[in-house]
Design an enzyme around this catalytic site. Structure first.
Site, PDB file in Angstrom:
ATOM      1  N   GLY A   1       0.980  -1.577  -0.098  1.00  0.00           N
ATOM      2  CA  GLY A   1      -0.167  -0.016   0.276  1.00  0.00           C
ATOM      3  C   GLY A   1       1.174   1.857  -0.385  1.00  0.00           C
ATOM      4  O   GLY A   1       0.676   2.466  -0.089  1.00  0.00           O
ATOM      5  N   CYS A   2       2.260   1.331   0.621  1.00  0.00           N
ATOM      6  CA  CYS A   2       3.345   2.560  -0.102  1.00  0.00           C
ATOM      7  C   CYS A   2       3.960   2.189  -1.310  1.00  0.00           C
ATOM      8  O   CYS A   2       3.675   1.507  -2.105  1.00  0.00           O
ATOM      9  CB  CYS A   2       4.138   1.746   1.186  1.00  0.00           C
ATOM     10  SG  CYS A   2       4.147   2.544   2.774  1.00  0.00           S
ATOM     11  N   VAL A   3       3.476   4.063  -1.294  1.00  0.00           N
ATOM     12  CA  VAL A   3       3.436   4.325  -2.720  1.00  0.00           C
ATOM     13  C   VAL A   3       5.416   4.949  -3.176  1.00  0.00           C
ATOM     14  O   VAL A   3       5.635   5.184  -1.834  1.00  0.00           O
ATOM     15  CB  VAL A   3       2.938   5.240  -3.506  1.00  0.00           C
ATOM     16  CG1 VAL A   3       2.023   4.740  -3.791  1.00  0.00           C
ATOM     17  CG2 VAL A   3       3.081   6.699  -2.439  1.00  0.00           C
TER      18      VAL A   3
END
Length: 110
Positions: A108-110
């Site tokens: 979920g981290c970009v």
């Protein structure tokens, strides 16, 4: 983009996360933090060690919401909040802390 710690070359991916988790130690964490102009304090280590324990138990790096909630349960509400965690890890508590802890980038981290 490898880093060198105590004369040993350690491989990282294009975002600076360790290619091999077993290469991690406290000196590696300090070197990664130094590259971000971050001096790891006792509060940083508390979060890093928490993350390593969490990963060992669940085999996943937590996203920031999960991290905040879990830290609040274990370390108290004064540390289990976004403001506190962003003060320690301004580039993103889950993302930056996982990197220093030698863990994969959280989902979920970009």
């Amino acid at each position: 983009m490898p880093i060198t710690v105590a004369g040993k070359t350690i491989e990282t991916d294009e975002e600076g996360y360790l290619s091999n988790r077993t290469d991690w130690n406290e000196e590696v964490a300090k070197e990664m933090a130094k590259a971000d102009n971050c001096d790891l304090s006792q509060n940083h280590w508390e979060v890093l060690n928490f993350l390593r324990e969490y990963y060992e138990e669940y085999q996943i790096a937590p996203a920031v919401r999960v991290l905040t909630k879990a830290i609040g349960k274990k370390l108290g509400a004064d540390k289990g909040n976004s403001k506190y965690l962003y003060e320690l890890f301004p580039y993103g508590p889950a993302k930056q802390a996982c990197k220093y802890a030698g863990l994969p980038k959280p989902t979920g981290c970009v």
